[in-house]
Design a protein around this motif. Structure first.
Motif, PDB file in Angstrom:
ATOM      1  N   PHE A  89       0.918  -1.279  -0.025  1.00 28.87           N
ATOM      2  CA  PHE A  89       0.085  -0.131   0.185  1.00 28.87           C
ATOM      3  C   PHE A  89       0.810   1.249   0.024  1.00 28.87           C
ATOM      4  O   PHE A  89       0.586   2.232  -0.874  1.00 28.87           O
ATOM      5  CB  PHE A  89      -1.071  -0.046   1.207  1.00 28.87           C
ATOM      6  CG  PHE A  89      -2.200  -0.739   0.920  1.00 28.87           C
ATOM      7  CD1 PHE A  89      -3.176  -0.169   0.103  1.00 28.87           C
ATOM      8  CD2 PHE A  89      -2.352  -1.961   1.668  1.00 28.87           C
ATOM      9  CE1 PHE A  89      -4.391  -1.050  -0.346  1.00 28.87           C
ATOM     10  CE2 PHE A  89      -3.636  -2.672   1.234  1.00 28.87           C
ATOM     11  CZ  PHE A  89      -4.647  -2.237   0.451  1.00 28.87           C
ATOM     12  N   VAL A  90       1.929   1.237   0.711  1.00 29.34           N
ATOM     13  CA  VAL A  90       3.068   2.431   0.813  1.00 29.34           C
ATOM     14  C   VAL A  90       3.517   2.602  -0.696  1.00 29.34           C
ATOM     15  O   VAL A  90       3.465   3.626  -1.174  1.00 29.34           O
ATOM     16  CB  VAL A  90       4.007   2.313   1.790  1.00 29.34           C
ATOM     17  CG1 VAL A  90       5.009   3.313   1.686  1.00 29.34           C
ATOM     18  CG2 VAL A  90       3.258   2.355   3.277  1.00 29.34           C
ATOM     19  N   LEU A  91       3.857   1.543  -1.165  1.00 25.10           N
ATOM     20  CA  LEU A  91       4.286   1.615  -2.665  1.00 25.10           C
ATOM     21  C   LEU A  91       3.226   2.053  -3.641  1.00 25.10           C
ATOM     22  O   LEU A  91       3.682   2.999  -4.522  1.00 25.10           O
ATOM     23  CB  LEU A  91       4.873   0.172  -3.214  1.00 25.10           C
ATOM     24  CG  LEU A  91       5.691   0.107  -4.531  1.00 25.10           C
ATOM     25  CD1 LEU A  91       6.730   0.859  -4.628  1.00 25.10           C
ATOM     26  CD2 LEU A  91       5.422  -1.464  -4.975  1.00 25.10           C
ATOM     27  N   ALA A  92       2.010   1.627  -3.423  1.00 24.06           N
ATOM     28  CA  ALA A  92       1.055   2.072  -4.415  1.00 24.06           C
ATOM     29  C   ALA A  92       0.833   3.510  -4.086  1.00 24.06           C
ATOM     30  O   ALA A  92       0.465   4.299  -5.091  1.00 24.06           O
ATOM     31  CB  ALA A  92      -0.125   1.353  -4.073  1.00 24.06           C
ATOM     32  N   ALA A  93       0.907   3.970  -2.825  1.00 26.73           N
ATOM     33  CA  ALA A  93       0.550   5.516  -2.578  1.00 26.73           C
ATOM     34  C   ALA A  93       1.819   6.340  -3.469  1.00 26.73           C
ATOM     35  O   ALA A  93       1.532   7.422  -3.960  1.00 26.73           O
ATOM     36  CB  ALA A  93       0.843   5.801  -1.129  1.00 26.73           C
ATOM     37  N   GLY A  94       3.045   5.653  -3.189  1.00 28.14           N
ATOM     38  CA  GLY A  94       3.952   6.617  -3.635  1.00 28.14           C
ATOM     39  C   GLY A  94       3.852   6.615  -5.558  1.00 28.14           C
ATOM     40  O   GLY A  94       4.121   7.764  -6.252  1.00 28.14           O
ATOM     41  N   VAL A  95       3.427   5.330  -6.159  1.00 32.02           N
ATOM     42  CA  VAL A  95       3.192   5.505  -7.404  1.00 32.02           C
ATOM     43  C   VAL A  95       2.201   6.452  -7.897  1.00 32.02           C
ATOM     44  O   VAL A  95       2.511   7.199  -8.779  1.00 32.02           O
ATOM     45  CB  VAL A  95       3.179   4.106  -7.781  1.00 32.02           C
ATOM     46  CG1 VAL A  95       2.294   3.815  -9.489  1.00 32.02           C
ATOM     47  CG2 VAL A  95       4.239   3.218  -7.676  1.00 32.02           C
ATOM     48  N   GLY A  96       1.019   6.283  -6.881  1.00 33.58           N
ATOM     49  CA  GLY A  96      -0.033   7.282  -7.306  1.00 33.58           C
ATOM     50  C   GLY A  96       0.281   8.835  -7.191  1.00 33.58           C
ATOM     51  O   GLY A  96      -0.091   9.535  -7.887  1.00 33.58           O
ATOM     52  N   VAL A  97       1.166   9.114  -6.264  1.00 31.70           N
ATOM     53  CA  VAL A  97       1.549  10.440  -6.009  1.00 31.70           C
ATOM     54  C   VAL A  97       2.438  10.977  -7.393  1.00 31.70           C
ATOM     55  O   VAL A  97       2.129  12.175  -7.918  1.00 31.70           O
ATOM     56  CB  VAL A  97       2.379  10.575  -4.864  1.00 31.70           C
ATOM     57  CG1 VAL A  97       3.211  12.020  -4.839  1.00 31.70           C
ATOM     58  CG2 VAL A  97       1.636  10.651  -3.600  1.00 31.70           C
ATOM     59  N   LEU A  98       3.205  10.011  -8.004  1.00 33.82           N
ATOM     60  CA  LEU A  98       3.933  10.361  -9.052  1.00 33.82           C
ATOM     61  C   LEU A  98       3.243  10.256 -10.417  1.00 33.82           C
ATOM     62  O   LEU A  98       3.400  11.159 -11.403  1.00 33.82           O
ATOM     63  CB  LEU A  98       5.259   9.343  -9.242  1.00 33.82           C
ATOM     64  CG  LEU A  98       6.189   9.405  -8.189  1.00 33.82           C
ATOM     65  CD1 LEU A  98       7.310   8.334  -8.347  1.00 33.82           C
ATOM     66  CD2 LEU A  98       6.922  10.876  -8.143  1.00 33.82           C
TER      67      LEU A  98
END
Length: 166
Positions: free
Chosen positions: A24-33
């Motif tokens: 989920f933290v990785l998905a959040a980072g990808v989403g922000v980018l």
């Protein structure tokens, strides 16, 4: 089941929570980018990040199994759940008021209606103050809606591209 089985089960659930939280933290980072605008990025930075952090802390609590450490992790979860939505709300409102929001991507835009109603109330109040001008003095200027902060939706301001003017 013996104590060893419970320990093994807790360790397996801990690993699942840690990996799920990391995802989920990785998905959040990808989403922000990858997301195109402020509100989408803000959503990606708060919702899955908060869930990811909670899962990581649950996994850590299952792994540590010590009273003091678990209570500290519970406090971190509580404060994260209390502060992240408020911070996201404030960032979203500030971005909206400064014109950083793409209005063509909004499905429902309730904030424009609310801001226009607030501007109308302010103008009415200022008009009532102007009619009672004896207290203000004749030389003092009375503010009107055109003196509003630099908001793209304030009366007299031009609407941003892609957004119809009211």
């Amino acid at each position: 089941m013996t104590a060893e089985h419970w320990t093994l089960l807790a360790d397996v659930v801990s690993v699942v929570c840690l990996l799920g939280g990391a995802f989920f933290v990785l998905a959040a980072g990808v989403g922000v980018l990858r997301f195109p605008d402020l509100l989408s990025r803000m959503h990606a930075g708060t919702k899955p990040q908060t869930l990811g952090l909670v899962l990581v802390l649950v996994g850590l609590a299952l792994r540590l199994r010590e009273g003091g450490a678990v209570w500290a992790l519970v406090l971190v979860v509580i404060f994260q759940m209390l502060t992240a939505p408020v911070a996201a709300h404030m960032v979203g409102r500030a971005g909206y008021r400064t014109g950083k929001v793409r209005h063509d991507l909004l499905v429902v835009d309730e904030l424009t209606r609310d801001l226009q109603a607030a501007d109308a109330r302010t103008a009415d109040e200022l008009g009532a103050d102007a009619s009672a001008g004896d207290e203000l003095g004749a030389d003092e200027p009375v503010a009107d809606a055109s003196d509003a902060p630099d908001r793209p939706d304030a009366p007299g301001r031009s609407a941003p591209e892609g957004r119809p003017s009211a």
